[in-house]
Design a protein around this motif. Sequence first.
Motif, PDB file in Angstrom:
ATOM      1  N   ASN A  12     -12.298  -6.344   7.324  1.00  0.00           N
ATOM      2  CA  ASN A  12     -11.218  -6.087   7.958  1.00  0.00           C
ATOM      3  C   ASN A  12     -11.255  -4.432   7.886  1.00  0.00           C
ATOM      4  N   PHE A  71      -8.941  -0.855   9.964  1.00  0.00           N
ATOM      5  CA  PHE A  71      -7.705  -0.731  10.570  1.00  0.00           C
ATOM      6  C   PHE A  71      -7.747   0.831  11.098  1.00  0.00           C
ATOM      7  N   TYR A  89      -7.787  -2.601  15.363  1.00  0.00           N
ATOM      8  CA  TYR A  89      -8.267  -3.088  14.215  1.00  0.00           C
ATOM      9  C   TYR A  89      -9.144  -4.177  14.503  1.00  0.00           C
ATOM     10  N   TYR A 125     -11.691  -7.347  12.631  1.00  0.00           N
ATOM     11  CA  TYR A 125     -11.945  -8.342  11.487  1.00  0.00           C
ATOM     12  C   TYR A 125     -13.393  -8.564  11.573  1.00  0.00           C
ATOM     13  N   SER A 128     -10.083  -3.596   4.372  1.00  0.00           N
ATOM     14  CA  SER A 128      -9.630  -4.643   3.219  1.00  0.00           C
ATOM     15  C   SER A 128     -10.574  -5.833   3.223  1.00  0.00           C
ATOM     16  N   THR A 134      -9.964  -8.959   1.526  1.00  0.00           N
ATOM     17  CA  THR A 134      -9.061 -10.266   1.746  1.00  0.00           C
ATOM     18  C   THR A 134      -7.661 -10.137   1.852  1.00  0.00           C
ATOM     19  N   VAL A 135      -6.954 -11.176   2.073  1.00  0.00           N
ATOM     20  CA  VAL A 135      -5.568 -10.862   2.432  1.00  0.00           C
ATOM     21  C   VAL A 135      -4.582 -10.994   0.963  1.00  0.00           C
ATOM     22  N   TYR A 136      -5.553 -10.982  -0.012  1.00  0.00           N
ATOM     23  CA  TYR A 136      -4.917 -11.221  -1.588  1.00  0.00           C
ATOM     24  C   TYR A 136      -5.134  -9.847  -1.999  1.00  0.00           C
ATOM     25  N   THR A 137      -5.858  -8.722  -1.434  1.00  0.00           N
ATOM     26  CA  THR A 137      -5.947  -7.389  -2.032  1.00  0.00           C
ATOM     27  C   THR A 137      -5.361  -6.281  -1.027  1.00  0.00           C
ATOM     28  N   GLU A 138      -5.235  -5.157  -1.742  1.00  0.00           N
ATOM     29  CA  GLU A 138      -4.635  -4.122  -0.846  1.00  0.00           C
ATOM     30  C   GLU A 138      -5.683  -3.578   0.143  1.00  0.00           C
ATOM     31  N   ALA A 139      -5.408  -2.847   0.918  1.00  0.00           N
ATOM     32  CA  ALA A 139      -6.045  -2.209   1.944  1.00  0.00           C
ATOM     33  C   ALA A 139      -6.271  -0.741   1.382  1.00  0.00           C
ATOM     34  N   PHE A 140      -7.586  -0.115   1.499  1.00  0.00           N
ATOM     35  CA  PHE A 140      -7.838   0.992   1.012  1.00  0.00           C
ATOM     36  C   PHE A 140      -7.876   1.897   1.884  1.00  0.00           C
TER      37      PHE A 140
END
Lengths: 112, 112
Positions: free
Chosen positions: B31, B33, B48, B50, B94, B96-102
């Motif tokens: 992902n 953005f 964005y 994916y 990012s 996964t949905v379970y971690t933050e975006a950097f």
Amino acid sequence: ELKVEQNPLFLSMQEGKNYTIYCNYSTTSDRLYWYRQDPGKSLESLFVLLSNGAVKQEGRLMASLDTKARLSTLHITAAVHDLSATYFCAVDEGGATNKLIFGTGTLLAVQP
Amino acid sequence: DAEITQSPRHKITETGRQVTLACHQTWNHNNMFWYRQDLGHGLRLIHYSYGVHDTNKGEVSDGYSVSRSNTEDLPLTLESAASSQTSVYFCASSGTVYTEAFFGQGTRLTVV
């Protein structure tokens, strides 16, 4: 369409005081992130909240998530000058990928 | 260490010129953005992706385009720069949905 609102937009507080920043969002989501941004810098991840009732703490900052109320709070305890920055909440639109919608940010100024 | 880098960090261009901002990440994230940051608006999503060959429009996509030919890069092109596109641009990735975006360090673009 997901809308994210933060308040206050600007917060001036004295060192040693406590305060809370609020993040409201308009549609169902159970993934919310808090970021910090120093002037002229990038965004730094603070907290990842992934379920209703989630609470995370790091130093003088504590974040919580109430998905039923569509509300997250960032609580500051005994503020110090080093916490001066802009704080953003970001809500995941949901689904399989984390497309984040950001609030407008809260500029925190901690006065000695 | 894995990172996400943007270039250039600063750019001044003339109205009507085509401009490309680069974003390169070594996290191997699917992902990616692009956001723009303007005072009073927080961060707004431009485009964005994916994965390779996947691109999607965000809330402020008019006048911008992206392409994703590999996992590491998502360049942002302003087809014909306008003064309204003067802003600070941030790229993020990012896993996964379970971690933050950097986030990258940002590119400050001025259109004159």
